[in-house]
Design a protein around this motif. Structure first.
Motif, PDB file in Angstrom:
ATOM      1  N   THR A 133       0.833  -1.204   0.000  1.00  0.00           N
ATOM      2  CA  THR A 133       0.000   0.000   0.000  1.00  0.00           C
ATOM      3  C   THR A 133       0.866   1.252   0.000  1.00  0.00           C
ATOM      4  O   THR A 133       1.666   1.464   0.915  1.00  0.00           O
ATOM      5  N   ARG A 134       0.710   2.088  -1.034  1.00  0.00           N
ATOM      6  CA  ARG A 134       1.459   3.341  -1.120  1.00  0.00           C
ATOM      7  C   ARG A 134       0.608   4.451  -0.503  1.00  0.00           C
ATOM      8  O   ARG A 134      -0.312   4.969  -1.121  1.00  0.00           O
ATOM      9  N   ALA A 135       0.929   4.790   0.739  1.00  0.00           N
ATOM     10  CA  ALA A 135       0.119   5.752   1.482  1.00  0.00           C
ATOM     11  C   ALA A 135       0.354   7.183   1.027  1.00  0.00           C
ATOM     12  O   ALA A 135      -0.579   7.989   0.970  1.00  0.00           O
ATOM     13  N   LEU A 136       1.598   7.539   0.709  1.00  0.00           N
ATOM     14  CA  LEU A 136       1.936   8.882   0.239  1.00  0.00           C
ATOM     15  C   LEU A 136       2.852   8.772  -0.967  1.00  0.00           C
ATOM     16  O   LEU A 136       3.780   7.946  -0.975  1.00  0.00           O
ATOM     17  N   ARG A 137       2.628   9.614  -1.958  1.00  0.00           N
ATOM     18  CA  ARG A 137       3.382   9.543  -3.213  1.00  0.00           C
ATOM     19  C   ARG A 137       3.892  10.929  -3.603  1.00  0.00           C
ATOM     20  O   ARG A 137       3.237  11.662  -4.317  1.00  0.00           O
ATOM     21  N   GLY A 138       5.048  11.291  -3.099  1.00  0.00           N
ATOM     22  CA  GLY A 138       5.685  12.538  -3.483  1.00  0.00           C
ATOM     23  C   GLY A 138       4.940  13.781  -3.064  1.00  0.00           C
ATOM     24  O   GLY A 138       4.825  14.738  -3.840  1.00  0.00           O
ATOM     25  N   LEU A 180      -1.005  14.779  -3.577  1.00  0.00           N
ATOM     26  CA  LEU A 180      -1.562  16.119  -3.412  1.00  0.00           C
ATOM     27  C   LEU A 180      -2.174  16.535  -4.743  1.00  0.00           C
ATOM     28  O   LEU A 180      -1.463  16.706  -5.732  1.00  0.00           O
ATOM     29  N   VAL A 181      -3.503  16.708  -4.770  1.00  0.00           N
ATOM     30  CA  VAL A 181      -4.182  16.981  -6.035  1.00  0.00           C
ATOM     31  C   VAL A 181      -4.731  18.407  -6.114  1.00  0.00           C
ATOM     32  O   VAL A 181      -5.153  18.852  -7.187  1.00  0.00           O
ATOM     33  N   LEU A 182      -4.731  19.122  -5.004  1.00  0.00           N
ATOM     34  CA  LEU A 182      -5.222  20.497  -5.019  1.00  0.00           C
ATOM     35  C   LEU A 182      -4.627  21.257  -3.845  1.00  0.00           C
ATOM     36  O   LEU A 182      -4.550  20.740  -2.733  1.00  0.00           O
ATOM     37  N   SER A 183      -4.184  22.482  -4.096  1.00  0.00           N
ATOM     38  CA  SER A 183      -3.691  23.367  -3.041  1.00  0.00           C
ATOM     39  C   SER A 183      -4.020  24.793  -3.451  1.00  0.00           C
ATOM     40  O   SER A 183      -3.596  25.250  -4.522  1.00  0.00           O
ATOM     41  N   ALA A 184      -4.804  25.502  -2.609  1.00  0.00           N
ATOM     42  CA  ALA A 184      -5.252  26.834  -2.998  1.00  0.00           C
ATOM     43  C   ALA A 184      -5.766  27.586  -1.778  1.00  0.00           C
ATOM     44  O   ALA A 184      -6.110  26.969  -0.752  1.00  0.00           O
TER      45      ALA A 184
END
Length: 522
Positions: free
Chosen positions: A19-24, A220-224
């Motif tokens: 399981t890849r919990a965090l990816r970069g 991380l798919v959105l940061s605003a």
């Protein structure tokens, strides 16, 4: 916006087995700003909190404080000097005093001895800044949920922390307590503290956060800035164009599994019950409980009916659910299931009568963390799955019985052999719900079943309860969240331990319901 960075995580990767919990993931907290971190259960939020708290080491990437490398993972005292975390589940030591908890691990001393007068005086000073009447000399076991949270925040303030992580801080708080918490958080932000705020309640994110970041499947798919976003933007980022929560459906487990797990109901109970009679009758129930007293409560639930009971946490909703499920003794009154009065506070008798139970605290009563997902899901039906003369329970039978529930509730895990302790909070709740449903209960008692669950998973869980009712079970849903009532046929409002109002299900008048809950109108 300030460009300074109090803490930064760059290129964070973390895996647990396959399981890849965090990816970069890149994440940065700025002084004097509150960053909201949202995402579905299993998106990686808890793993990120663990890494930012120094509890786990990333497989790749780095964490820095004010541009300097973070201490080694596991160096608890070094990390506490950099960052403070207030977890969803209280980390207060109940048998210690408030003052001892505020200065836990760093009690002021004089000549090699703890200076107790300074401990109490300093604790009073810190608590006074929050405008709270919590007694510094009192034991934490006697505090309310909100007061324990104040102590945890006071601990962070006393340590002089400039970075604060708040992990689902409002999960067990009533509306007014949430507003008081927000006022305190704003104080900290205004003083220059960098705050990371994790929540499944998107309205809270818009209320308290300056910026928002969305994790999905470990990325991380959105940061605003929050001001530039709408609720729909966050939901779309979280689910990435999958079916919207309002149209999500729950797959029904195969009939063969349902046949395997038919409820074990005492024949003497069922003989006095007809298909149209109440599956649950609560008669003149009075209970004194730290979770809220009840006074003369009576209600009924018919087969195939879902009845919601809503109120403030202190109103007695949890007490009502616990008593109906057989985990709380009543001082007066009766709980009648299928025409038979249950022994007070006897969970085993309630289970035998066909009462399924989803407790309000999954960690304490919902699952066994050291057992696998499959073992937990089938815990209530091991007698049905055992085979042979000696009642041998084969691992394959357990896995096969658990599979339909894992699929229907969209459980995120590496396999059904994974320990439940290793799952996110929302997926742990799915395991708890599956366990309660697996035996095909005639009555299902659910207490705050969607607490700490993301928006899409919440819909899956609520639909699972509705499908249990559609299959003929009675459902008693005790909650303090309006959204939980979406599929209820009737809604009862508890105020100070008494039923103050009844509303039909369907399209609820939220304003009128809130007024009734607050005791403003009935």
């Amino acid at each position: 916006m300030t460009t300074a960075t109090a803490v930064a995580a760059r290129g964070i990767h973390k895996s647990f087995g396959s399981t890849r919990a965090l990816r970069g993931v890149d994440l940065a907290l700025a002084p004097g700003r509150c960053l909201g971190l949202v995402g579905r259960n299993g998106a990686g939020k808890s793993t990120m909190v663990s890494i930012l708290s120094g509890l786990q080491r990333p497989d790749a990437g780095e964490v820095t404080f004010d541009g300097e490398p973070a201490p080694p993972a596991g160096a608890v005292h070094a990390w506490r000097e950099k960052i403070a975390t207030v977890h969803q589940h209280s980390m207060i030591v109940p048998e210690l005093t408030v003052a001892e908890n505020v200065f836990l691990g760093r009690l002021p001393s004089r000549r090699g001895r703890v200076d107790w007068s300074s401990v109490r005086a300093d604790a009073r000073a810190v608590l006074g800044e929050w405008g709270t009447a919590v007694d510094a000399a009192g034991l934490c076991r006697d505090l309310s949920v909100e007061q324990r949270q104040i102590v945890e925040l006071a601990r962070a303030v006393a340590a002089g922390t400039r970075v604060l992580l708040l992990d689902e801080p409002t999960a067990a708080l009533e509306h007014d307590a949430v507003q008081r918490l927000f006022a305190r958080v704003r104080q900290l932000v205004d003083s220059g503290v960098a705050v990371l705020y994790i929540s499944h309640h998107l309205e809270e994110v818009f209320d308290i956060c300056d910026d928002v970041a969305v994790l999905r499947d470990g990325e991380l798919v959105l940061s605003a800035p929050t001001i530039a976003l709408r609720t729909d933007d966050l939901v779309n980022a979280m689910v990435h164009g999958t079916t919207t929560p309002t149209t999500t459906t729950v797959a029904t487990p195969p009939v063969t599994v349902q046949n395997l797990v038919a409820p074990e109901v005492d024949s003497s109970a069922s003989s006095s019950s007809s298909p149209t009679s109440a599956v649950l009758e609560v008669r003149n129930l009075s209970v004194a409980s730290p979770n809220g007293d009840l006074s003369g409560v009576s209600l009924s639930v018919r087969p195939g009916e879902s009845v919601g009971v809503i109120g403030l946490i202190s109103s007695g909703v949890v007490t009502l659910g616990r008593t109906a499920a057989g985990t709380q003794k009543a001082d007066e009154g009766d709980i009648v299931v299928g025409g038979r009065t249950l022994p007070p506070g006897d969970r085993a008798a309630a289970l035998k009568a066909g009462v399924g139970y989803i407790p309000e605290d999954r960690r304490m009563a919902g699952f066994v963390g050291g057992l696998s997902i499959a073992e937990n899901m089938t815990m209530s039906v091991t007698d049905q799955l055992s085979a042979g003369k000696f009642g041998i329970l084969g691992p394959r039978a357990v896995i096969e019985a658990a599979k339909p529930w894992a699929e229907s509730l969209a459980l995120v895990s590496s396999s059904l052999k994974q320990h439940v302790d290793d799952l996110s909070g929302g997926n742990q709740q799915k395991v708890t719900v599956a366990r309660a449903l697996a035996r095909g209960p005639r009555l299902l008692v659910a207490i705050t079943p969607t607490r700490g669950v993301d928006v899409a998973s919440k819909e899956l869980l609520l639909q699972a309860l509705r499908q249990a009712a559609d299959a003929g079970a009675g459902v008693l849903l005790a909650t303090d969240e309006l959204d939980d009532l979406a599929y209820c046929d009737r809604v009862l409002v508890l105020v100070r331990g008494r039923i103050a109002a009844e509303r039909p299900g369907g399209e609820l008048d939220r304003a009128a319901l809130i007024a009734a809950i607050e005791g403003v109108a009935a």
